[in-house]
Design a protein around this motif. Structure first.
Motif, PDB file in Angstrom:
ATOM      1  N   ALA A 157      15.261 -23.657  43.558  1.00  0.00           N
ATOM      2  CA  ALA A 157      15.807 -24.668  44.473  1.00  0.00           C
ATOM      3  C   ALA A 157      14.960 -25.928  44.410  1.00  0.00           C
ATOM      4  CB  ALA A 157      15.861 -24.148  45.903  1.00  0.00           C
ATOM      5  N   GLY A 158      15.599 -27.053  44.670  1.00  0.00           N
ATOM      6  CA  GLY A 158      14.905 -28.332  44.663  1.00  0.00           C
ATOM      7  C   GLY A 158      14.133 -28.567  45.945  1.00  0.00           C
ATOM      8  N   GLY A 159      13.436 -29.704  45.990  1.00  0.00           N
ATOM      9  CA  GLY A 159      12.616 -30.003  47.159  1.00  0.00           C
ATOM     10  C   GLY A 159      13.423 -30.255  48.413  1.00  0.00           C
ATOM     11  N   MET A 160      14.635 -30.812  48.293  1.00  0.00           N
ATOM     12  CA  MET A 160      15.434 -31.104  49.481  1.00  0.00           C
ATOM     13  C   MET A 160      15.943 -29.823  50.130  1.00  0.00           C
ATOM     14  SD  MET A 160      17.531 -34.491  48.242  1.00  0.00           S
ATOM     15  CE  MET A 160      18.252 -34.728  49.853  1.00  0.00           C
ATOM     16  N   LYS A 161      16.352 -28.852  49.331  1.00  0.00           N
ATOM     17  CA  LYS A 161      16.858 -27.605  49.883  1.00  0.00           C
ATOM     18  C   LYS A 161      15.725 -26.679  50.295  1.00  0.00           C
ATOM     19  CE  LYS A 161      19.833 -23.656  48.807  1.00  0.00           C
ATOM     20  NZ  LYS A 161      20.718 -23.024  47.801  1.00  0.00           N
ATOM     21  N   ARG A 162      14.670 -26.657  49.518  1.00  0.00           N
ATOM     22  CA  ARG A 162      13.591 -25.707  49.780  1.00  0.00           C
ATOM     23  C   ARG A 162      12.695 -26.144  50.937  1.00  0.00           C
ATOM     24  NH1 ARG A 162       8.788 -23.919  45.546  1.00  0.00           N
ATOM     25  NH2 ARG A 162       8.344 -21.875  46.471  1.00  0.00           N
ATOM     26  N   TRP A 163      12.392 -27.436  51.015  1.00  0.00           N
ATOM     27  CA  TRP A 163      11.444 -27.918  52.008  1.00  0.00           C
ATOM     28  C   TRP A 163      12.041 -28.942  52.964  1.00  0.00           C
ATOM     29  CZ3 TRP A 163       7.569 -24.784  51.977  1.00  0.00           C
ATOM     30  CH2 TRP A 163       7.117 -24.220  50.779  1.00  0.00           C
ATOM     31  N   GLY A 164      13.302 -29.333  52.771  1.00  0.00           N
ATOM     32  CA  GLY A 164      13.905 -30.296  53.677  1.00  0.00           C
ATOM     33  C   GLY A 164      13.471 -31.719  53.434  1.00  0.00           C
ATOM     34  N   PHE A 165      13.145 -32.074  52.183  1.00  0.00           N
ATOM     35  CA  PHE A 165      12.766 -33.454  51.884  1.00  0.00           C
ATOM     36  C   PHE A 165      13.942 -34.395  52.143  1.00  0.00           C
ATOM     37  CE2 PHE A 165       9.291 -32.196  48.600  1.00  0.00           C
ATOM     38  CZ  PHE A 165       8.483 -31.793  49.645  1.00  0.00           C
ATOM     39  N   ALA A 192      19.652 -44.384  47.758  1.00  0.00           N
ATOM     40  CA  ALA A 192      20.880 -44.252  46.963  1.00  0.00           C
ATOM     41  C   ALA A 192      21.133 -45.458  46.072  1.00  0.00           C
ATOM     42  CB  ALA A 192      22.073 -44.032  47.887  1.00  0.00           C
ATOM     43  N   SER A 193      20.429 -46.562  46.296  1.00  0.00           N
ATOM     44  CA  SER A 193      20.669 -47.776  45.500  1.00  0.00           C
ATOM     45  C   SER A 193      19.363 -48.543  45.366  1.00  0.00           C
ATOM     46  CB  SER A 193      21.756 -48.635  46.155  1.00  0.00           C
ATOM     47  OG  SER A 193      21.341 -49.044  47.446  1.00  0.00           O
ATOM     48  N   HIS A 194      19.464 -49.855  45.091  1.00  0.00           N
ATOM     49  CA  HIS A 194      18.309 -50.743  44.962  1.00  0.00           C
ATOM     50  C   HIS A 194      17.357 -50.266  43.871  1.00  0.00           C
ATOM     51  CE1 HIS A 194      19.279 -53.272  48.423  1.00  0.00           C
ATOM     52  NE2 HIS A 194      19.610 -52.180  49.061  1.00  0.00           N
ATOM     53  N   GLY A 195      17.913 -50.098  42.695  1.00  0.00           N
ATOM     54  CA  GLY A 195      17.083 -49.777  41.553  1.00  0.00           C
ATOM     55  C   GLY A 195      16.889 -48.313  41.278  1.00  0.00           C
ATOM     56  N   ASN A 196      17.344 -47.441  42.157  1.00  0.00           N
ATOM     57  CA  ASN A 196      17.181 -46.004  41.938  1.00  0.00           C
ATOM     58  C   ASN A 196      18.249 -45.521  40.965  1.00  0.00           C
ATOM     59  OD1 ASN A 196      17.036 -43.172  42.164  1.00  0.00           O
ATOM     60  ND2 ASN A 196      16.085 -43.382  44.175  1.00  0.00           N
ATOM     61  N   SER A 197      17.810 -44.796  39.943  1.00  0.00           N
ATOM     62  CA  SER A 197      18.745 -44.340  38.920  1.00  0.00           C
ATOM     63  C   SER A 197      18.512 -42.870  38.619  1.00  0.00           C
ATOM     64  CB  SER A 197      18.577 -45.176  37.637  1.00  0.00           C
ATOM     65  OG  SER A 197      19.402 -44.689  36.615  1.00  0.00           O
ATOM     66  N   LYS A 198      19.466 -42.036  39.019  1.00  0.00           N
ATOM     67  CA  LYS A 198      19.487 -40.605  38.698  1.00  0.00           C
ATOM     68  C   LYS A 198      18.279 -39.848  39.248  1.00  0.00           C
ATOM     69  CE  LYS A 198      21.984 -41.391  34.373  1.00  0.00           C
ATOM     70  NZ  LYS A 198      22.033 -41.153  32.913  1.00  0.00           N
ATOM     71  N   THR A 199      17.677 -40.340  40.287  1.00  0.00           N
ATOM     72  CA  THR A 199      16.577 -39.610  40.939  1.00  0.00           C
ATOM     73  C   THR A 199      16.796 -39.568  42.445  1.00  0.00           C
ATOM     74  OG1 THR A 199      15.286 -41.655  41.017  1.00  0.00           O
ATOM     75  CG2 THR A 199      14.876 -40.162  39.161  1.00  0.00           C
ATOM     76  N   HIS A 200      18.040 -39.396  42.868  1.00  0.00           N
ATOM     77  CA  HIS A 200      18.350 -39.436  44.295  1.00  0.00           C
ATOM     78  C   HIS A 200      17.830 -38.202  45.029  1.00  0.00           C
ATOM     79  CE1 HIS A 200      20.889 -42.789  43.142  1.00  0.00           C
ATOM     80  NE2 HIS A 200      21.505 -42.006  42.268  1.00  0.00           N
ATOM     81  N   ARG A 201      17.813 -37.076  44.370  1.00  0.00           N
ATOM     82  CA  ARG A 201      17.360 -35.833  45.014  1.00  0.00           C
ATOM     83  C   ARG A 201      16.004 -35.378  44.492  1.00  0.00           C
ATOM     84  NH1 ARG A 201      21.166 -33.073  47.897  1.00  0.00           N
ATOM     85  NH2 ARG A 201      19.989 -31.142  47.617  1.00  0.00           N
ATOM     86  N   ALA A 202      15.315 -36.242  43.745  1.00  0.00           N
ATOM     87  CA  ALA A 202      13.987 -35.882  43.235  1.00  0.00           C
ATOM     88  C   ALA A 202      12.959 -35.954  44.355  1.00  0.00           C
ATOM     89  CB  ALA A 202      13.594 -36.801  42.088  1.00  0.00           C
ATOM     90  N   MET A 203      11.840 -35.246  44.182  1.00  0.00           N
ATOM     91  CA  MET A 203      10.834 -35.161  45.232  1.00  0.00           C
ATOM     92  C   MET A 203       9.963 -36.401  45.314  1.00  0.00           C
ATOM     93  SD  MET A 203       7.975 -32.617  43.633  1.00  0.00           S
ATOM     94  CE  MET A 203       6.815 -33.097  44.878  1.00  0.00           C
ATOM     95  N   GLY A 204       9.829 -37.187  44.249  1.00  0.00           N
ATOM     96  CA  GLY A 204       8.980 -38.367  44.302  1.00  0.00           C
ATOM     97  C   GLY A 204       7.573 -38.057  43.844  1.00  0.00           C
ATOM     98  N   SER A 205       6.597 -38.687  44.466  1.00  0.00           N
ATOM     99  CA  SER A 205       5.206 -38.522  44.058  1.00  0.00           C
ATOM    100  C   SER A 205       4.688 -37.147  44.451  1.00  0.00           C
ATOM    101  CB  SER A 205       4.341 -39.616  44.689  1.00  0.00           C
ATOM    102  OG  SER A 205       2.975 -39.391  44.394  1.00  0.00           O
ATOM    103  N   SER A 206       3.846 -36.593  43.597  1.00  0.00           N
ATOM    104  CA  SER A 206       3.240 -35.282  43.877  1.00  0.00           C
ATOM    105  C   SER A 206       1.782 -35.398  44.267  1.00  0.00           C
ATOM    106  CB  SER A 206       3.368 -34.365  42.655  1.00  0.00           C
ATOM    107  OG  SER A 206       2.714 -34.952  41.538  1.00  0.00           O
ATOM    108  N   GLY A 207       1.271 -36.618  44.466  1.00  0.00           N
ATOM    109  CA  GLY A 207      -0.110 -36.794  44.897  1.00  0.00           C
ATOM    110  C   GLY A 207      -0.688 -38.094  44.398  1.00  0.00           C
ATOM    111  N   ALA A 208      -1.840 -38.474  44.918  1.00  0.00           N
ATOM    112  CA  ALA A 208      -2.522 -39.699  44.521  1.00  0.00           C
ATOM    113  C   ALA A 208      -3.266 -39.494  43.213  1.00  0.00           C
ATOM    114  CB  ALA A 208      -3.468 -40.150  45.623  1.00  0.00           C
ATOM    115  N   SER A 209      -3.888 -40.560  42.727  1.00  0.00           N
ATOM    116  CA  SER A 209      -4.611 -40.491  41.455  1.00  0.00           C
ATOM    117  C   SER A 209      -6.104 -40.315  41.707  1.00  0.00           C
ATOM    118  CB  SER A 209      -4.338 -41.750  40.633  1.00  0.00           C
ATOM    119  OG  SER A 209      -5.045 -41.716  39.423  1.00  0.00           O
ATOM    120  N   GLN A 210      -6.871 -41.405  41.715  1.00  0.00           N
ATOM    121  CA  GLN A 210      -8.312 -41.271  41.868  1.00  0.00           C
ATOM    122  C   GLN A 210      -8.694 -40.693  43.222  1.00  0.00           C
ATOM    123  OE1 GLN A 210      -9.988 -45.151  40.850  1.00  0.00           O
ATOM    124  NE2 GLN A 210     -11.251 -44.163  39.321  1.00  0.00           N
ATOM    125  N   GLY A 211      -7.975 -41.075  44.264  1.00  0.00           N
ATOM    126  CA  GLY A 211      -8.381 -40.646  45.598  1.00  0.00           C
ATOM    127  C   GLY A 211      -8.344 -39.151  45.792  1.00  0.00           C
TER     128      GLY A 211
END
Length: 306
Positions: free
Chosen positions: A195-203, A208-227
């Motif tokens: 299951a994806g993040g929206m169904k499994r964890w309620g993300f 839906a627009s403004h430059g978003n392409s085919k990542t509407h149900r994606a989880m996004g960032s998985s964490g910071a970099s150096q910090g």
């Protein structure tokens, strides 16, 4: 140019100029000697602090059992098969109560676990039936020694002491539970696969627009970099396998017991699909039920918790 004096001489005179009485004060005055300006007091130990009237913890097996004295049920539970859900109507008030139907199928006591041999008290319960040709020889000998038919399901139920060990071969039916009492029901939840993040964890999901392409149900960032060390921290909520985990429903009320059909009807929903195995036992957060012929001390426990 005159030589530079040591810095230690600026604060205190040389030790050979001081009387012998002041030497202990000078030599023991420093951080490496544990010197502090705080008043002298006893430092508490890290473990076994006697605070707030709590008992001192110990590491022996007997002490571990004593701490579970009030959380272990006095008697064993039973294995049941989930048949589905229905509803009961109150003829007087017309209130509809959703409930889960459980059926007990040839439930018997197979073995005991004792403190002397295994380190704890438990009852092994078997349910269902299997053909003898479909059972391994060691397991078939285990059932033969207990004098019971081969069982399809086996499970253990912890009990408080040896008074909660029923006789091997004893049958446990729906009458083991009383109408109105509370039980804890454990079962494996329905598996839902990957299951994806929206169904499994309620993300919330991405825009839906403004430059978003085919990542509407994606989880996004998985964490910071150096910090955060340029890595994904353990336990991060991500897509993956959902369901198929043991879920315990506490304080489920027994609405009805049908001895003839082997049914136990519990209030509300119980985890798991139809046909799954459910472990039901007396609720540990409610007073123990007063069952005729049950172990001794049940009435005292009920009066103490009332």
């Amino acid at each position: 140019m005159a030589p530079k004096l040591p810095t230690g001489w600026v604060h205190s005179p040389p030790t050979f100029l001081l009387p012998d009485a002041f030497l202990p004060l000078i030599t023991k005055r420093g951080v490496k000697y544990g010197w502090t300006t705080a008043p002298a007091r006893g430092k508490p130990a890290r473990f076994n602090q006697k605070t707030a009237g709590l008992p001192t913890l110990s590491q022996s097996p007997a002490a571990a059992l004593a701490r579970k004295d009030y959380t272990l049920p006095l008697r064993t539970g039973a294995l049941a098969i989930k048949k589905g859900m229905t509803a009961l109507y109150d003829p007087e008030t017309g209130i509809r109560t959703p409930c889960t139907v459980l059926q007990l199928d040839r439930v018997q006591v197979v073995a005991h676990k004792t403190r002397e041999k295994h380190g704890y008290f438990a009852v092994q319960i078997g349910s269902g039936w299997k053909h003898s040709s479909n059972v391994t020889r060691p397991l078939l000998g285990h059932f033969t020694g207990a004098g019971v038919s081969p069982k399809r399901y086996l499970a253990e139920f912890r009990v408080k002491d040896e008074s909660g060990l029923p006789q091997v071969g004893q049958s446990i039916g729906p009458e083991w539970f009383l109408e109105g009492q509370f039980v804890d029901a454990r079962a494996n939840s329905r598996g839902m696969g990957f299951a994806g993040g929206m169904k499994r964890w309620g993300f919330k999901g991405q825009p839906a627009s403004h430059g978003n392409s085919k990542t509407h149900r994606a989880m996004g960032s998985s964490g910071a970099s150096q910090g955060s060390g340029s890595r994904v921290h353990p336990g991060k909520k991500m897509p993956g396998r959902m369901g198929g985990e043991q879920v315990t429903v506490q304080n489920a009320k027994v609405l009805k017991v049908d001895k003839e059909k082997g049914l136990v009807i519990l209030n509300g929903s119980i985890a798991g699909p139809k046909g799954c195995v459910v472990k039901i036992q007396d609720a540990i957060m409610k007073p123990w039920p007063v069952v005729p012929g049950a172990v001794e001390g049940v009435k005292e426990k009920l009066e103490a918790t009332a």
